[in-house]
Design a protein around this motif. Sequence first.
Motif, PDB file in Angstrom:
ATOM      1  N   THR A 164       0.804  -1.227   0.000  1.00 34.28           N
ATOM      2  CA  THR A 164       0.000   0.000   0.000  1.00 34.28           C
ATOM      3  C   THR A 164       0.833   1.272   0.000  1.00 34.28           C
ATOM      4  O   THR A 164       0.313   2.346  -0.296  1.00 34.28           O
ATOM      5  CB  THR A 164      -0.914   0.039   1.231  1.00 34.28           C
ATOM      6  OG1 THR A 164      -0.115   0.179   2.423  1.00 34.28           O
ATOM      7  CG2 THR A 164      -1.747  -1.231   1.332  1.00 34.28           C
ATOM      8  N   GLY A 165       2.115   1.181   0.371  1.00 32.56           N
ATOM      9  CA  GLY A 165       2.960   2.367   0.453  1.00 32.56           C
ATOM     10  C   GLY A 165       2.875   3.087   1.788  1.00 32.56           C
ATOM     11  O   GLY A 165       3.567   4.080   2.008  1.00 32.56           O
ATOM     12  N   GLU A 166       2.027   2.592   2.717  1.00 32.04           N
ATOM     13  CA  GLU A 166       1.914   3.207   4.040  1.00 32.04           C
ATOM     14  C   GLU A 166       3.241   3.111   4.780  1.00 32.04           C
ATOM     15  O   GLU A 166       3.967   2.124   4.666  1.00 32.04           O
ATOM     16  CB  GLU A 166       0.828   2.498   4.840  1.00 32.04           C
ATOM     17  CG  GLU A 166       0.606   3.081   6.240  1.00 32.04           C
ATOM     18  CD  GLU A 166      -0.433   2.319   7.026  1.00 32.04           C
ATOM     19  OE1 GLU A 166      -0.643   2.665   8.208  1.00 32.04           O
ATOM     20  OE2 GLU A 166      -1.032   1.382   6.475  1.00 32.04           O
ATOM     21  N   THR A 167       3.577   4.153   5.553  1.00 35.71           N
ATOM     22  CA  THR A 167       4.831   4.166   6.303  1.00 35.71           C
ATOM     23  C   THR A 167       4.562   4.413   7.782  1.00 35.71           C
ATOM     24  O   THR A 167       3.500   4.912   8.174  1.00 35.71           O
ATOM     25  CB  THR A 167       5.788   5.247   5.789  1.00 35.71           C
ATOM     26  OG1 THR A 167       5.181   6.539   5.927  1.00 35.71           O
ATOM     27  CG2 THR A 167       6.152   5.000   4.325  1.00 35.71           C
ATOM     28  N   SER A 168       5.532   4.066   8.608  1.00 39.56           N
ATOM     29  CA  SER A 168       5.450   4.283  10.048  1.00 39.56           C
ATOM     30  C   SER A 168       6.856   4.460  10.598  1.00 39.56           C
ATOM     31  O   SER A 168       7.776   3.741  10.190  1.00 39.56           O
ATOM     32  CB  SER A 168       4.780   3.085  10.737  1.00 39.56           C
ATOM     33  OG  SER A 168       4.929   3.155  12.152  1.00 39.56           O
ATOM     34  N   ARG A 169       7.014   5.416  11.496  1.00 40.41           N
ATOM     35  CA  ARG A 169       8.289   5.597  12.188  1.00 40.41           C
ATOM     36  C   ARG A 169       8.039   5.479  13.683  1.00 40.41           C
ATOM     37  O   ARG A 169       7.202   6.193  14.251  1.00 40.41           O
ATOM     38  CB  ARG A 169       8.923   6.951  11.868  1.00 40.41           C
ATOM     39  CG  ARG A 169      10.315   7.120  12.486  1.00 40.41           C
ATOM     40  CD  ARG A 169      10.947   8.447  12.109  1.00 40.41           C
ATOM     41  NE  ARG A 169      12.278   8.576  12.679  1.00 40.41           N
ATOM     42  CZ  ARG A 169      13.388   8.163  12.107  1.00 40.41           C
ATOM     43  NH1 ARG A 169      13.332   7.602  10.905  1.00 40.41           N
ATOM     44  NH2 ARG A 169      14.564   8.300  12.688  1.00 40.41           N
ATOM     45  N   ALA A 170       8.759   4.581  14.343  1.00 42.35           N
ATOM     46  CA  ALA A 170       8.551   4.339  15.767  1.00 42.35           C
ATOM     47  C   ALA A 170       9.106   5.476  16.611  1.00 42.35           C
ATOM     48  O   ALA A 170      10.128   6.090  16.267  1.00 42.35           O
ATOM     49  CB  ALA A 170       9.217   3.031  16.177  1.00 42.35           C
ATOM     50  N   VAL A 171       8.450   5.744  17.714  1.00 36.36           N
ATOM     51  CA  VAL A 171       8.949   6.716  18.691  1.00 36.36           C
ATOM     52  C   VAL A 171      10.059   6.053  19.506  1.00 36.36           C
ATOM     53  O   VAL A 171       9.848   5.007  20.115  1.00 36.36           O
ATOM     54  CB  VAL A 171       7.813   7.175  19.626  1.00 36.36           C
ATOM     55  CG1 VAL A 171       8.369   8.024  20.767  1.00 36.36           C
ATOM     56  CG2 VAL A 171       6.762   7.956  18.840  1.00 36.36           C
ATOM     57  N   VAL A 172      11.238   6.663  19.490  1.00 32.82           N
ATOM     58  CA  VAL A 172      12.366   6.179  20.283  1.00 32.82           C
ATOM     59  C   VAL A 172      12.939   7.369  21.034  1.00 32.82           C
ATOM     60  O   VAL A 172      13.285   8.385  20.432  1.00 32.82           O
ATOM     61  CB  VAL A 172      13.459   5.542  19.393  1.00 32.82           C
ATOM     62  CG1 VAL A 172      14.618   5.055  20.261  1.00 32.82           C
ATOM     63  CG2 VAL A 172      12.879   4.385  18.582  1.00 32.82           C
ATOM     64  N   HIS A 173      13.036   7.273  22.358  1.00 30.19           N
ATOM     65  CA  HIS A 173      13.481   8.383  23.188  1.00 30.19           C
ATOM     66  C   HIS A 173      15.000   8.370  23.370  1.00 30.19           C
ATOM     67  O   HIS A 173      15.629   7.307  23.317  1.00 30.19           O
ATOM     68  CB  HIS A 173      12.797   8.326  24.556  1.00 30.19           C
ATOM     69  CG  HIS A 173      11.296   8.356  24.476  1.00 30.19           C
ATOM     70  ND1 HIS A 173      10.606   9.383  23.890  1.00 30.19           N
ATOM     71  CD2 HIS A 173      10.357   7.457  24.899  1.00 30.19           C
ATOM     72  CE1 HIS A 173       9.302   9.145  23.965  1.00 30.19           C
ATOM     73  NE2 HIS A 173       9.131   7.979  24.573  1.00 30.19           N
ATOM     74  N   PRO A 174      15.596   9.538  23.582  1.00 30.53           N
ATOM     75  CA  PRO A 174      17.050   9.605  23.798  1.00 30.53           C
ATOM     76  C   PRO A 174      17.483   8.703  24.952  1.00 30.53           C
ATOM     77  O   PRO A 174      16.815   8.627  25.989  1.00 30.53           O
ATOM     78  CB  PRO A 174      17.276  11.090  24.135  1.00 30.53           C
ATOM     79  CG  PRO A 174      16.148  11.807  23.474  1.00 30.53           C
ATOM     80  CD  PRO A 174      14.972  10.879  23.595  1.00 30.53           C
TER      81      PRO A 174
END
Length: 390
Positions: free
Chosen positions: A268-278
Amino acid sequence: MTKELEDDLGRVIGRAAESAPRAPSHFSAHIARTSRRRRTRTLAVATALAVAVVAGGVTAAVRDLGEDRPQIAVNPPATTAPDPVEKVWPDAVWKIPAKLLAGRKPRPIMFVDDRTLLVETWESFEKAGALYAYDLETRQIRKITDIRTPKGVYASGYTVGAGQVIWTTIEKRSTRFWSAPLEGGQPRAITTDDPIAGSTDQTAVTGDKLAFSLTGGGVFTVPLAGGGVTPVAGADRHHILRWPWVGTPGEHTQGDEPAFEELLNAETGETSRAVVHPGEQLVRCGVTTCAGLRADDSPFYRLRDGSQERGLGQPGISGVALDRFTTALLTGPTRVQTLVDLTTGKSGDLGLRPDAKGQMTAVQLGVTEVPTVVYRLGDQFVVIDLTRIR
């Protein structure tokens, strides 16, 4: 651990380092690069769990990220030994005899369908000789095909789909694909117009095509009937997580780089970027969840968008299988390893115990290991279908 098992383990790790760098060998190298404090604690766990047993994988349907996100409801129990896995999840656990075929060592790999297991037998150590189908209801076993490979060439990376079982071999630093009909028949090569340089880390059947990713990055498809290799658009650095989701970096990362931080739906071309904390370390993300260590070294589990974070009783150092399952070691008078469902909070005793030397086999799950768990327990194999756990 027996002397034979120690020797076998050494050969497994040695050959894995030469061909496809999967979890046990690469993970040890990754741990060595982390801080002394994390290394001391993690290696203490690794010392207690002497052998890593890797589950097989099959293609599984995965819903879009926006639909039916899992609810992280409770923390797993951390102190009291639970009931055996077969009692907690009776519809998802089977015990089958370790001696399915006279004179041959079987190795259950994955489910072909709801009642059938794909079983590999070895011609010699780690060298496949044949594939069989084992019916869990009738307890009958039948041959699917023989596997014949040249000296120094090994079959691996099994997957099933479109009525076929597919596997890979590496010859002269190039990958070749093979298939055989599940109902039985001779293996055939899935020919490609050009050689595939390097090794693969994951494969999946999608329609009439085989999708695969390379250990160095890049996702491609090839018709099951053979033909041209086509790169997946936008996935030149990616690895298959669970088709159609592909991501980067892959499962094996450098330093504290999060695994599968970025995802792409290849259909589908959908993207996701995970939240990663310092300051977070050893972060391993699946399709909908991530697990790792906070800056203070405490383990966590949460959704990819950073919500519903919970603490883990023990670090999910290789990630969470199917976005909800991990294993935990309960310490006390007797060490007990458990399978934990992080969505419901239920857990089951895997039945593994330390031997006279204090060593025990460990079932190690990971974000790309789906959804069949297999391990030896006495004169039986325990087989768990994670997709049947509700």
